[in-house]
Structure formats: structure tokens, C-alpha cells
Scaffold this active site. Structure first.
Site, short mmCIF file in Angstrom:
data_model
loop_
_atom_site.label_atom_id
_atom_site.label_comp_id
_atom_site.label_asym_id
_atom_site.label_seq_id
_atom_site.Cartn_x
_atom_site.Cartn_y
_atom_site.Cartn_z
N HIS A 134 0.80 -1.23 0.00
CA HIS A 134 0.00 0.00 0.00
C HIS A 134 0.84 1.28 0.00
O HIS A 134 0.50 2.27 0.65
CB HIS A 134 -0.95 0.02 1.19
CG HIS A 134 -1.99 -1.05 1.16
ND1 HIS A 134 -2.56 -1.52 -0.01
CD2 HIS A 134 -2.59 -1.74 2.17
CE1 HIS A 134 -3.46 -2.46 0.28
NE2 HIS A 134 -3.49 -2.62 1.59
N HIS A 209 -9.42 1.91 0.27
CA HIS A 209 -9.27 0.78 1.17
C HIS A 209 -10.22 0.89 2.36
O HIS A 209 -9.82 0.69 3.51
CB HIS A 209 -7.81 0.70 1.65
CG HIS A 209 -7.43 -0.60 2.30
ND1 HIS A 209 -7.79 -0.92 3.59
CD2 HIS A 209 -6.71 -1.65 1.84
CE1 HIS A 209 -7.30 -2.11 3.90
NE2 HIS A 209 -6.64 -2.58 2.86
N GLU A 339 -11.41 -3.83 -2.90
CA GLU A 339 -10.43 -2.86 -3.38
C GLU A 339 -10.18 -3.05 -4.87
O GLU A 339 -9.40 -3.92 -5.27
CB GLU A 339 -9.12 -3.02 -2.62
CG GLU A 339 -9.25 -3.02 -1.11
CD GLU A 339 -8.06 -3.68 -0.44
OE1 GLU A 339 -6.92 -3.26 -0.70
OE2 GLU A 339 -8.27 -4.65 0.32
#
Length: 375
Positions: A134, A209, A339
Site C-alpha cells: 500500500h 481501502h 479494493e
């Protein structure tokens, strides 16, 4: 003449007694946006509240491009928050779960934090064991974005955010200019559009997210009904890195082509769901329906659309009960993520759609969350 007059009178009387067609009633949907200033650590930040008169409200902040709350009505008209969050927006400064985060530059995992472009290898920050996750140690969810209200919309209200990720940030090549818009419309759709340009070949994979729980935090997500419109998924190794295989979902607990309760087959997966589902094997950039989530008790539904080829379904396996918000403790499987994305580790998987972005090109990702009621 007399008989003719009587006949005309009867015809007119019959016509007069017929029910008159009802005029179409156009419901007016009103919008409201409020902005307030807060302190995030030692810096100033903004919080935006977008509302429509359908009972939907979206709260977001320019710290991290974070969606901190989404309130939607249930079948009885009661609006409740359906995202895992903190007691106050200021608490996101210490977030470690990626609640409501804008994940980037590269959402999901890259094996060993390494990839190559045109023969040059790049080493990214590793923040998930030996892997990159991420965006690294200080991803886009930890950055302050320049934000402004979008006031030129009809039947909608929105916020625009901008951020420049400089060459070398977290190990990524190229200066990356990114713009995001968050738009709430009259039909209870929340649209997020992300666009990026670069001055050097690089990789980009941005997503939202958020952890969803349509029960309004009254129970975990194992009783939610999920549909994912994918015939394939990407199996992973022990570190949750794709093996490179694109495998059929048929005959596996990953087959959500027809609705299943999330908890129905989760034990068969081992640790739970944290897998990429292949909506399309090629990236065509077209907005496509990816998934539908239903909570029977409240009647709430959420439909997810995206222009990306994959969607990561994460069943909240790493929620550890260490966060309590509004008196509710977030334990394992208390929230779930959908996601939309390029596939995990795509820079190292030549058979996956490529996340490469070159100078002169524009990366674009559109996500739509549509909230409604079960019919």
C-alpha cells in the site's frame, strides 16, 4: 337534434368520470457541504461533510485522502455509519489498519519491494514482512493533500484533492502528479476518480481501502451476502504474494458468481479471504460491475463498479480487537474490503495487466459505490 344532444352529454359525462392521469412528481434532492479545520499531529487539515436529502452522508479528510465515515439509510430510513472508523478524525494520524485509506502509489503487495523498468531495478520500502504494501512506510494515506470544494455540479456535491509524489518517494521513480475527486450524487452513489501523470516511467495502482459493515456495526460481516463477478482469481503463497497463476473459481470457496454468505465457506480458505479476483484479464479502462454486498437485516446493499481489471476481497482477517470505536470493538471479520485494482505484484508478473505509466500518458481509475435497498 334532441337525441343528439343527449348522446353528446352522456359521452362528456363518461369522459369526465374517467380517472385523470397523475402528473409526474419530480422529487428535489438537496445537497449540503460543510468544511471544518482540525489538527492532524502538528499540521492543519480539513474535514468535509457531503450530504444529500436522501439520508446519505460522506465524511472525508485531506489527510491521506481518507474516507472516515459513510452514513446510509436502512430499510426503516435510519442512517448509520457503515465504515470502520475512529472516534474522531484526528485519530487517523495513528491508523495502522488502512481504515478508509487512499492506497498508493501502489495498492496491495509487491514481492520483496522490488521491480524493474527498462532494465533498471528499483527497491521500494518494505513494510509488510519482506514485501511492500500500500505504498510503503508513508504511503498516500499519510500525506496531506491540497483540497477544494467542487461547486459546479448539478445534482451532486464533491471535493477535489491533489498531491505531488516526488521522484524517489518510498523508492518510486518519477514525479507523480495525482488528482482525486469524490462526488456524492442524488442516487446515493459515491464516485471516486483518480488520475495521475508522470515525468518518468513508473508504476501506479491507486485504490480506496475502506472497511465496510452494512449492519451499522451491530454484527460482523460473516452474515453479509456477497457476489463477485469473476470467473478467475489469483492464488497466493504464504506471504500473500500471487503465484502468477490465474485460476478458475469454479469448485472453490472463491466462487462468488452467485451470492454466498461470506462466512459460509471461509474456513475452507485457511486464514480467510485476502485475494485478488480477476474481473477482466485485460485492462480496457471501462467501468464494470465488480461486486454486490447485501445485509439482510438492514436491507442495505452496496454495488461496486470500477475501471480496473481486478478487485481484492479482504475479509478483515488481521483485525485484532485493539480498536474500539463508539463502544464497538473491531475484532476479526468485523469489516471487509473490496479494493478495485491492478493485480498484486503486477510489476513482477508479465502475464498480469501492466501498471506501467509513461510520460505523456494519464493513469485513470474510476470507482463507484452505489448504495440502495434490497428489493
Amino acid at each position: 337534434m334532441f337525441k343528439t344532444s343527449i348522446l353528446i352529454f352522456i359521452i362528456l359525462a363518461v369522459i369526465a368520470c374517467q380517472p385523470k392521469p397523475k402528473k409526474a412528481v419530480t422529487e428535489t434532492i438537496n445537497f449540503e457541504i460543510n468544511v471544518r479545520n482540525i489538527k492532524m499531529g502538528d499540521q492543519d487539515a480539513q474535514v468535509f461533510n457531503l450530504k444529500n436529502s436522501n439520508g446519505m452522508e460522506v465524511e472525508l479528510t485531506n489527510y491521506g485522502g481518507i474516507l472516515s465515515r459513510i452514513l446510509v439509510p436502512d430499510k426503516d430510513g435510519n442512517s448509520e455509519n457503515i465504515m470502520l472508523t475512529y472516534n474522531q478524525v484526528e485519530d487517523f494520524i495513528n491508523d495502522r489498519y488502512f481504515f478508509g485509506a487512499t492506497a498508493g502509489r501502489y495498492a496491495n503487495r509487491i514481492a520483496k519491494g522490488k521491480f524493474s523498468i527498462d532494465g533498471t531495478e528499483y527497491q521500494l520500502a518494505t513494510n509488510n514482512g519482506p514485501n511492500h504494501l500500500h505504498g510503503g512506510l508513508q504511503g498516500f494515506n499519510k500525506k496531506f493533500w491540497k483540497a477544494s470544494v467542487i461547486d459546479s455540479l448539478e445534482n451532486a456535491v464533491g471535493v477535489k484533492m491533489e498531491y505531488l509524489s516526488v521522484d524517489g518517494e518510498e523508492g518510486y521513480p518519477g514525479n507523480l502528479n495525482t488528482t482525486m475527486t469524490f462526488i456524492l450524487d442524488k442516487e446515493n452513489k459515491l464516485s471516486i476518480t483518480m488520475e495521475s501523470t508522470t515525468d518518468k516511467p513508473t508504476i501506479v495502482n491507486l485504490t480506496h481501502h475502506g472497511y465496510f459493515n452494512l449492519s451499522g456495526m451491530k454484527e460482523d460481516i460473516l452474515g453479509h451476502q456477497l457476489t463477485i463477478f469473476a470467473e478467475h482469481y489469483t492464488p497466493v503463497d504464504a506471504g500473500l504474494i500471487p503465484t502468477g497463476e490465474i485460476a478458475p473459481v469454479e469448485g472453490t470457496p472463491f466462487d462468488f458468481r452467485i451470492p454466498h454468505l461470506i462466512g459460509e465457506r471461509i474456513a475452507e480458505t485457511g486464514a480467510g479471504y485476502d485475494h485478488n479476483f480477476v474481473i477482466k484479464k485485460e485492462h480496457d479502462g471501462k467501468l464494470t460491475k465488480m461486486a454486490e454486498l447485501v445485509h439482510e437485516g438492514t436491507g442495505r446493499t452496496m454495488t461496486v463498479y470500477s475501471s480496473m481489471p481486478g478487485v481484492q476481497f479482504y475479509s478483515g482477517n488481521f483485525l485484532d480487537g485493539k480498536q474500539t470505536t463508539g463502544g464497538v470493538t473491531y475484532g476479526k471479520n468485523f469489516g471487509m474490503c473490496l479494493e478495485p485494482q491492478f493485480f498484486p505484484d503486477s510489476p513482477n508478473q508479465p502475464n498480469f495487466p501492466s501498471p506501467r505509466l509513461n510520460p505523456g500518458e494519464t493513469y485513470r481509475h474510476e470507482i463507484v459505490y452505489e448504495f440502495g435497498m434490497k428489493k
